[in-house]
Design an enzyme around this catalytic site. Structure first.
Site, PDB file in Angstrom:
ATOM      1  N   LYS A 258     -61.289 -67.229   4.878  1.00 46.77           N
ATOM      2  CA  LYS A 258     -61.504 -66.498   6.296  1.00 46.77           C
ATOM      3  C   LYS A 258     -60.559 -65.779   6.648  1.00 46.77           C
ATOM      4  O   LYS A 258     -59.135 -65.993   6.625  1.00 46.77           O
ATOM      5  CB  LYS A 258     -61.821 -67.785   7.440  1.00 46.77           C
ATOM      6  CG  LYS A 258     -62.253 -67.364   8.708  1.00 46.77           C
ATOM      7  CD  LYS A 258     -62.357 -68.567   9.688  1.00 46.77           C
ATOM      8  CE  LYS A 258     -63.545 -69.190   9.375  1.00 46.77           C
ATOM      9  NZ  LYS A 258     -63.785 -70.387  10.344  1.00 46.77           N
TER      10      LYS A 258
ATOM     11  N   LYS B  71     -59.486 -63.504  10.186  1.00 42.57           N
ATOM     12  CA  LYS B  71     -59.691 -63.269  11.689  1.00 42.57           C
ATOM     13  C   LYS B  71     -59.838 -61.778  11.910  1.00 42.57           C
ATOM     14  O   LYS B  71     -59.125 -61.088  11.182  1.00 42.57           O
ATOM     15  CB  LYS B  71     -58.778 -63.626  12.396  1.00 42.57           C
ATOM     16  CG  LYS B  71     -58.295 -65.333  12.315  1.00 42.57           C
ATOM     17  CD  LYS B  71     -59.371 -66.143  12.859  1.00 42.57           C
ATOM     18  CE  LYS B  71     -59.124 -67.541  12.845  1.00 42.57           C
ATOM     19  NZ  LYS B  71     -60.004 -68.345  13.537  1.00 42.57           N
TER      20      LYS B  71
ATOM     21  N   ASN C 235     -63.822 -65.025  17.108  1.00 41.13           N
ATOM     22  CA  ASN C 235     -63.355 -65.963  18.184  1.00 41.13           C
ATOM     23  C   ASN C 235     -63.753 -65.830  19.665  1.00 41.13           C
ATOM     24  O   ASN C 235     -63.080 -65.974  20.635  1.00 41.13           O
ATOM     25  CB  ASN C 235     -61.619 -66.430  18.016  1.00 41.13           C
ATOM     26  CG  ASN C 235     -61.463 -67.192  16.979  1.00 41.13           C
ATOM     27  OD1 ASN C 235     -60.883 -66.379  15.972  1.00 41.13           O
ATOM     28  ND2 ASN C 235     -61.552 -68.537  16.843  1.00 41.13           N
TER      29      ASN C 235
ATOM     30  N   GLU D 291     -68.403 -64.978  12.339  1.00 41.56           N
ATOM     31  CA  GLU D 291     -68.148 -66.076  13.137  1.00 41.56           C
ATOM     32  C   GLU D 291     -67.873 -65.920  14.634  1.00 41.56           C
ATOM     33  O   GLU D 291     -67.182 -65.070  14.963  1.00 41.56           O
ATOM     34  CB  GLU D 291     -67.368 -66.927  12.602  1.00 41.56           C
ATOM     35  CG  GLU D 291     -67.086 -68.472  13.256  1.00 41.56           C
ATOM     36  CD  GLU D 291     -66.289 -69.366  12.396  1.00 41.56           C
ATOM     37  OE1 GLU D 291     -65.510 -70.243  12.984  1.00 41.56           O
ATOM     38  OE2 GLU D 291     -66.066 -69.160  11.276  1.00 41.56           O
TER      39      GLU D 291
ATOM     40  N   GLU E 172     -68.622 -74.110  16.815  1.00 39.76           N
ATOM     41  CA  GLU E 172     -67.411 -74.922  17.142  1.00 39.76           C
ATOM     42  C   GLU E 172     -67.011 -74.917  18.674  1.00 39.76           C
ATOM     43  O   GLU E 172     -66.380 -75.964  18.964  1.00 39.76           O
ATOM     44  CB  GLU E 172     -66.096 -74.239  16.420  1.00 39.76           C
ATOM     45  CG  GLU E 172     -65.675 -72.936  17.108  1.00 39.76           C
ATOM     46  CD  GLU E 172     -64.533 -72.208  16.502  1.00 39.76           C
ATOM     47  OE1 GLU E 172     -63.257 -72.514  17.296  1.00 39.76           O
ATOM     48  OE2 GLU E 172     -64.585 -71.772  15.492  1.00 39.76           O
TER      49      GLU E 172
ATOM     50  N   HIS F  80     -66.640 -76.724  11.571  1.00 40.39           N
ATOM     51  CA  HIS F  80     -65.289 -76.137  11.813  1.00 40.39           C
ATOM     52  C   HIS F  80     -64.241 -77.396  11.785  1.00 40.39           C
ATOM     53  O   HIS F  80     -64.481 -78.244  12.604  1.00 40.39           O
ATOM     54  CB  HIS F  80     -65.517 -75.731  13.527  1.00 40.39           C
ATOM     55  CG  HIS F  80     -64.305 -75.403  14.068  1.00 40.39           C
ATOM     56  ND1 HIS F  80     -63.585 -76.139  14.871  1.00 40.39           N
ATOM     57  CD2 HIS F  80     -63.343 -74.292  13.728  1.00 40.39           C
ATOM     58  CE1 HIS F  80     -62.405 -75.675  15.153  1.00 40.39           C
ATOM     59  NE2 HIS F  80     -62.285 -74.397  14.721  1.00 40.39           N
TER      60      HIS F  80
END
Length: 369
Positions: free
Chosen positions: A167, A169, A200, A224, A250, A300
């Site tokens: 993953k 970010k 996020n 995500e 999540e 998550h």
């Protein structure tokens, strides 16, 4: 003689991350690990836990101590579904939300640990036993502050270690920065390695569409949390503008919230977090709900527990590798050829190091019926 929960202990242990962890909206300060152990009249016990990433742990402990544990003591531990419903509605004025769900998770996971230990079965088999292994991807690197070269080095190392994906970010100030970072990693690892991305909740609607279009051609496994978790229609709109799978979950705290996403066609992948959704009981319901929509589950965090839950259901596609319990456990996730293997021991499959916990705990409470 009736079987009851006779005694409960509560512990709070802080586990600082071993590397700097940053994303589009926050830094991971410390894992406040909340551990609940219940002791039953049959002589058996079960331990459950939940976590925060730096705030709210004391509030979860207060909810447990003042409201939930007193209602749990003296009850029949075999009635897990009834207990979850009763405790949820007892705190209905504070639900649906993270604090209530985290507190419920501590109790629910402890009850399932007790049940599977008392039946001498691994949790994943007790819950269905659908898979004997689940693909593993890593989130141990990929943080937003890292340079493109650092991301390349980390991801190549992960590939060499056998991971099947990693993953990265996203959410740098300009879309070109994200594209440069992801392009460098894709070029380095080739086409057979999966790249997951995580915003996020840091983007707004127009920017999420813009970045998704800029990422086309990079063969991303998913995008995500591109938008705030509350924005179901925004995620629905984004899906209409991109072929990249959209992952959410999540930051959702009840199966009904997942149902809203699934009914709206607003996500391609669900990512329930067993702590944030309130425990194993609602997690399993959510996984089976997603199965009816032919949507995969990629949970998550909390790999030490999620490996068993993923193995229990047929539509779990990935386990996220990000160890956080190593300092207070003696068990380790079993990994074989890039797959996570569920434990064969009874219970959750987590072996707690009680001496290490005692040395680190900032709170210890014992409550009796």
């Amino acid at each position: 003689m009736a079987l009851t929960v006779e005694r409960v202990t509560l512990r709070h242990v802080d586990l600082p991350p071993k590397v700097v962890r940053t994303d589009a909206i926050q830094s991971f300060v410390t894992q406040e690990t909340l551990i609940l152990t219940l002791h039953c009249s049959d002589g058996g016990s079960g331990t459950g836990y939940a976590y925060t990433i730096g705030t709210g742990g004391s509030s979860v402990m207060a909810l447990l101590k003042d409201h939930l544990v007193p209602r749990l003591l003296g009850r029949d531990p075999t009635r897990i579904e009834a207990l979850w419903k009763d405790l949820f509605f007892h705190t209905h004025a504070t639900a649906v939300g993270a604090i209530t769900s985290l507190a419920l998770c501590c109790i629910d996971t402890a009850l399932w640990d007790w049940r599977s230990r008392s039946l001498h079965q691994p949790l994943w088999k007790l819950l269905g036993g659908a898979q004997t292994r689940v693909p593993l991807y890593t989130t141990e690197g990929g943080w937003l502050h890292l340079s493109p070269q650092a991301l390349v080095d980390q991801t190549l190392q992960a590939k060499a270690e056998g991971f099947r994906g990693a993953k990265i970010k996203i959410g740098r100030p300009h879309v070109s920065e994200d594209v440069a970072r992801l392009s460098a990693v894709r070029e380095a690892v080739g086409t057979s390695f999966d790249i997951m991305t995580d915003a996020n909740q840091g983007l707004h609607r127009p920017e999420s569409v813009r970045r998704a279009r800029a990422f086309e051609g990079l063969d991303l496994a998913w995008l995500e949390e591109p938008l705030p978790a509350e924005d179901v229609s925004g995620h629905q709109q984004l899906r209409a503008h991109t072929g990249i799978p959209v992952a959410v979950g999540e930051s959702l705290y009840h199966p009904m919230q997942f149902r809203q996403y699934l009914e709206a066609g607003a996500c391609s992948i669900v990512q329930p977090d067993v702590a944030r959704i309130g425990g194993i009981t609602p997690w399993i319901k959510t996984a089976h709900l997603a199965e009816t929509f032919d949507v995969p589950v990629c949970p998550h965090f909390l790999m030490e527990l999620h490996v068993s839950l993923c193995a229990a259901v047929p539509n779990a596609a990935w386990v996220e590798y990000i160890p956080q319990l190593d300092d207070i456990t003696t068990s380790r996730l079993r990994i074989e050829e890039g797959y996570a293997l569920p434990p064969e021991t009874s219970g959750l499959g987590i072996e707690w190091d009680w001496e290490a916990i005692a040395a680190r705990q900032s709170v210890f409470l014992e409550m009796k019926a």
